[in-house]
Design a protein around this motif. Sequence first.
Motif, PDB file in Angstrom:
ATOM      1  N   ALA A 218      17.729  33.551  10.027  1.00 24.85           N
ATOM      2  CA  ALA A 218      18.162  32.760   8.871  1.00 24.85           C
ATOM      3  C   ALA A 218      18.973  31.526   9.256  1.00 24.85           C
ATOM      4  O   ALA A 218      19.237  30.676   8.403  1.00 24.85           O
ATOM      5  CB  ALA A 218      18.974  33.633   7.918  1.00 24.85           C
ATOM      6  N   LYS A 219      19.402  31.437  10.517  1.00 22.21           N
ATOM      7  CA  LYS A 219      20.114  30.264  11.031  1.00 22.21           C
ATOM      8  C   LYS A 219      21.454  30.008  10.315  1.00 22.21           C
ATOM      9  O   LYS A 219      21.846  28.869  10.054  1.00 22.21           O
ATOM     10  CB  LYS A 219      19.248  29.005  10.932  1.00 22.21           C
ATOM     11  N   ILE A 220      22.173  31.070  10.036  1.00 26.41           N
ATOM     12  CA  ILE A 220      23.501  30.928   9.445  1.00 26.41           C
ATOM     13  C   ILE A 220      24.531  30.791  10.564  1.00 26.41           C
ATOM     14  O   ILE A 220      24.386  31.384  11.638  1.00 26.41           O
ATOM     15  CB  ILE A 220      23.828  32.144   8.547  1.00 26.41           C
ATOM     16  N   ASP A 221      25.559  30.029  10.319  1.00 28.07           N
ATOM     17  CA  ASP A 221      26.612  29.793  11.310  1.00 28.07           C
ATOM     18  C   ASP A 221      27.197  31.129  11.789  1.00 28.07           C
ATOM     19  O   ASP A 221      27.724  31.906  10.983  1.00 28.07           O
ATOM     20  CB  ASP A 221      27.713  28.935  10.691  1.00 28.07           C
ATOM     21  N   PRO A 222      27.141  31.428  13.085  1.00 25.56           N
ATOM     22  CA  PRO A 222      27.659  32.712  13.590  1.00 25.56           C
ATOM     23  C   PRO A 222      29.162  32.879  13.413  1.00 25.56           C
ATOM     24  O   PRO A 222      29.673  34.005  13.452  1.00 25.56           O
ATOM     25  CB  PRO A 222      27.275  32.694  15.073  1.00 25.56           C
ATOM     26  N   LYS A 223      29.883  31.762  13.215  1.00 28.71           N
ATOM     27  CA  LYS A 223      31.327  31.856  13.025  1.00 28.71           C
ATOM     28  C   LYS A 223      31.694  32.562  11.721  1.00 28.71           C
ATOM     29  O   LYS A 223      32.848  32.951  11.528  1.00 28.71           O
ATOM     30  CB  LYS A 223      31.945  30.461  13.047  1.00 28.71           C
ATOM     31  N   LYS A 224      30.738  32.707  10.832  1.00 25.27           N
ATOM     32  CA  LYS A 224      31.005  33.370   9.559  1.00 25.27           C
ATOM     33  C   LYS A 224      31.062  34.889   9.674  1.00 25.27           C
ATOM     34  O   LYS A 224      31.513  35.553   8.754  1.00 25.27           O
ATOM     35  CB  LYS A 224      29.918  33.010   8.537  1.00 25.27           C
ATOM     36  N   PHE A 225      30.600  35.438  10.794  1.00 25.18           N
ATOM     37  CA  PHE A 225      30.397  36.882  10.873  1.00 25.18           C
ATOM     38  C   PHE A 225      31.338  37.570  11.850  1.00 25.18           C
ATOM     39  O   PHE A 225      31.825  36.963  12.818  1.00 25.18           O
ATOM     40  CB  PHE A 225      28.951  37.178  11.293  1.00 25.18           C
ATOM     41  N   LYS A 226      31.555  38.843  11.577  1.00 27.73           N
ATOM     42  CA  LYS A 226      32.173  39.752  12.534  1.00 27.73           C
ATOM     43  C   LYS A 226      31.495  41.107  12.366  1.00 27.73           C
ATOM     44  O   LYS A 226      31.073  41.465  11.258  1.00 27.73           O
ATOM     45  CB  LYS A 226      33.679  39.873  12.323  1.00 27.73           C
ATOM     46  N   ILE A 227      31.349  41.854  13.468  1.00 29.75           N
ATOM     47  CA  ILE A 227      30.614  43.121  13.404  1.00 29.75           C
ATOM     48  C   ILE A 227      31.438  44.238  14.020  1.00 29.75           C
ATOM     49  O   ILE A 227      32.392  43.996  14.781  1.00 29.75           O
ATOM     50  CB  ILE A 227      29.254  43.023  14.120  1.00 29.75           C
ATOM     51  N   ALA A 228      31.056  45.475  13.683  1.00 32.74           N
ATOM     52  CA  ALA A 228      31.715  46.656  14.237  1.00 32.74           C
ATOM     53  C   ALA A 228      30.786  47.849  14.093  1.00 32.74           C
ATOM     54  O   ALA A 228      29.900  47.866  13.229  1.00 32.74           O
ATOM     55  CB  ALA A 228      33.044  46.931  13.527  1.00 32.74           C
ATOM     56  N   GLY A 229      30.983  48.839  14.954  1.00 34.78           N
ATOM     57  CA  GLY A 229      30.252  50.093  14.866  1.00 34.78           C
ATOM     58  C   GLY A 229      31.228  51.247  14.818  1.00 34.78           C
ATOM     59  O   GLY A 229      32.100  51.363  15.692  1.00 34.78           O
ATOM     60  N   TYR A 230      31.119  52.117  13.806  1.00 35.19           N
ATOM     61  CA  TYR A 230      32.092  53.184  13.603  1.00 35.19           C
ATOM     62  C   TYR A 230      31.511  54.583  13.812  1.00 35.19           C
ATOM     63  O   TYR A 230      32.208  55.574  13.552  1.00 35.19           O
ATOM     64  CB  TYR A 230      32.683  53.082  12.204  1.00 35.19           C
ATOM     65  N   ALA A 231      30.263  54.653  14.247  1.00 38.95           N
ATOM     66  CA  ALA A 231      29.630  55.967  14.460  1.00 38.95           C
ATOM     67  C   ALA A 231      29.740  56.817  13.189  1.00 38.95           C
ATOM     68  O   ALA A 231      29.449  56.333  12.100  1.00 38.95           O
ATOM     69  CB  ALA A 231      30.246  56.659  15.675  1.00 38.95           C
ATOM     70  N   ASP A 232      30.216  58.074  13.341  1.00 36.49           N
ATOM     71  CA  ASP A 232      30.333  58.973  12.178  1.00 36.49           C
ATOM     72  C   ASP A 232      31.784  59.142  11.722  1.00 36.49           C
ATOM     73  O   ASP A 232      32.129  60.113  11.047  1.00 36.49           O
ATOM     74  CB  ASP A 232      29.739  60.337  12.526  1.00 36.49           C
ATOM     75  N   THR A 233      32.679  58.182  12.111  1.00 36.15           N
ATOM     76  CA  THR A 233      34.119  58.336  11.833  1.00 36.15           C
ATOM     77  C   THR A 233      34.517  57.946  10.412  1.00 36.15           C
ATOM     78  O   THR A 233      35.620  58.266   9.980  1.00 36.15           O
ATOM     79  CB  THR A 233      34.942  57.490  12.821  1.00 36.15           C
ATOM     80  N   ARG A 234      33.627  57.286   9.676  1.00 34.21           N
ATOM     81  CA  ARG A 234      33.974  56.857   8.319  1.00 34.21           C
ATOM     82  C   ARG A 234      32.874  57.252   7.329  1.00 34.21           C
ATOM     83  O   ARG A 234      32.230  56.386   6.724  1.00 34.21           O
ATOM     84  CB  ARG A 234      34.211  55.341   8.282  1.00 34.21           C
ATOM     85  N   PRO A 235      32.651  58.536   7.131  1.00 30.54           N
ATOM     86  CA  PRO A 235      31.612  58.972   6.184  1.00 30.54           C
ATOM     87  C   PRO A 235      32.049  58.713   4.747  1.00 30.54           C
ATOM     88  O   PRO A 235      33.244  58.757   4.433  1.00 30.54           O
ATOM     89  CB  PRO A 235      31.480  60.464   6.469  1.00 30.54           C
ATOM     90  N   ILE A 236      31.087  58.469   3.872  1.00 30.47           N
ATOM     91  CA  ILE A 236      31.407  58.294   2.458  1.00 30.47           C
ATOM     92  C   ILE A 236      31.292  59.616   1.702  1.00 30.47           C
ATOM     93  O   ILE A 236      31.848  59.759   0.610  1.00 30.47           O
ATOM     94  CB  ILE A 236      30.497  57.224   1.822  1.00 30.47           C
ATOM     95  N   VAL A 237      30.569  60.561   2.280  1.00 31.86           N
ATOM     96  CA  VAL A 237      30.469  61.922   1.743  1.00 31.86           C
ATOM     97  C   VAL A 237      30.505  62.885   2.924  1.00 31.86           C
ATOM     98  O   VAL A 237      30.215  62.495   4.066  1.00 31.86           O
ATOM     99  CB  VAL A 237      29.176  62.132   0.918  1.00 31.86           C
ATOM    100  N   PRO A 238      30.844  64.133   2.717  1.00 35.56           N
ATOM    101  CA  PRO A 238      30.872  65.099   3.827  1.00 35.56           C
ATOM    102  C   PRO A 238      29.482  65.259   4.461  1.00 35.56           C
ATOM    103  O   PRO A 238      28.463  65.283   3.763  1.00 35.56           O
ATOM    104  CB  PRO A 238      31.341  66.398   3.161  1.00 35.56           C
ATOM    105  N   ASN A 239      29.432  65.402   5.773  1.00 33.81           N
ATOM    106  CA  ASN A 239      28.174  65.623   6.488  1.00 33.81           C
ATOM    107  C   ASN A 239      27.797  67.115   6.463  1.00 33.81           C
ATOM    108  O   ASN A 239      27.717  67.774   7.486  1.00 33.81           O
ATOM    109  CB  ASN A 239      28.305  65.149   7.944  1.00 33.81           C
TER     110      ASN A 239
END
Length: 260
Positions: A218-239
Amino acid sequence: MRRRSRRKKGEAPENHERWLITYADLITLLMIFFVILYSMSRIDIAKYEVLSQSLQLEFLKSDTILEMGSGITGGLQTAQQPKPAETSEKVDTPDKETLKEQQKKLMEQELQELLKIVQSYIKQNHLETKVFVADTPEGINIRLSDQFLFDLGKADLKTSANPVLGKLASLFEKLDNIISIEGHTDDLPIQSGGTFQDNWGLSAGRSLSVLRYFVDTAKIDPKKFKIAGYADTRPIVPNNSNANRQKNRRVEITVLRNLG
């Protein structure tokens, strides 16, 4: 026999008190002198202040060779000293605060418009089970299920994800907000022999894939973004079930409010 001194006929009699006239004149002159001295010794404070200020003003009007000096004394006048920078900043503070409030108000309007557009897009394309959008304190949160984004245990985007990501990209490029991309997984361990060793690598890889679509495709300016990976540490419902694990496998895109 004594001889009587005889005055000549027509001669005025001799006056032996003429010295009194000279003495009286001297006393009069001395009195006048002391009166003058006494009158000069009485200082009118008000007149003295006026005289002092007049003299100072005349001295200050004189030219000087000293830089930023004034008058014969070459003193530095307070009124001519450069004002500190903070004085002008204080004057401008109300205008700056008003401008900041206007910018925040405009940004909030844009976020609410984004929310409405995404909600309308989800409804029109029947994506209620795959895409969720909500207004949170952090910003507008868009939750994408991994069902149409990735295959199980992989981080390569499916072609079915392109329409949704393309729509979001068309909205994001108009915003000045920072956009957070977060990858999440369930609690099941990664099968051996795959690309990723654990859920940390998988969640980070999935968020990176979504970022690359926005930046590379999409050619959007990369300065607009930040990313992260949380694995299974932040579930929204019980697993505790397959249905719940499906909900926890997701990528969340949040258009931040940039509160400051």
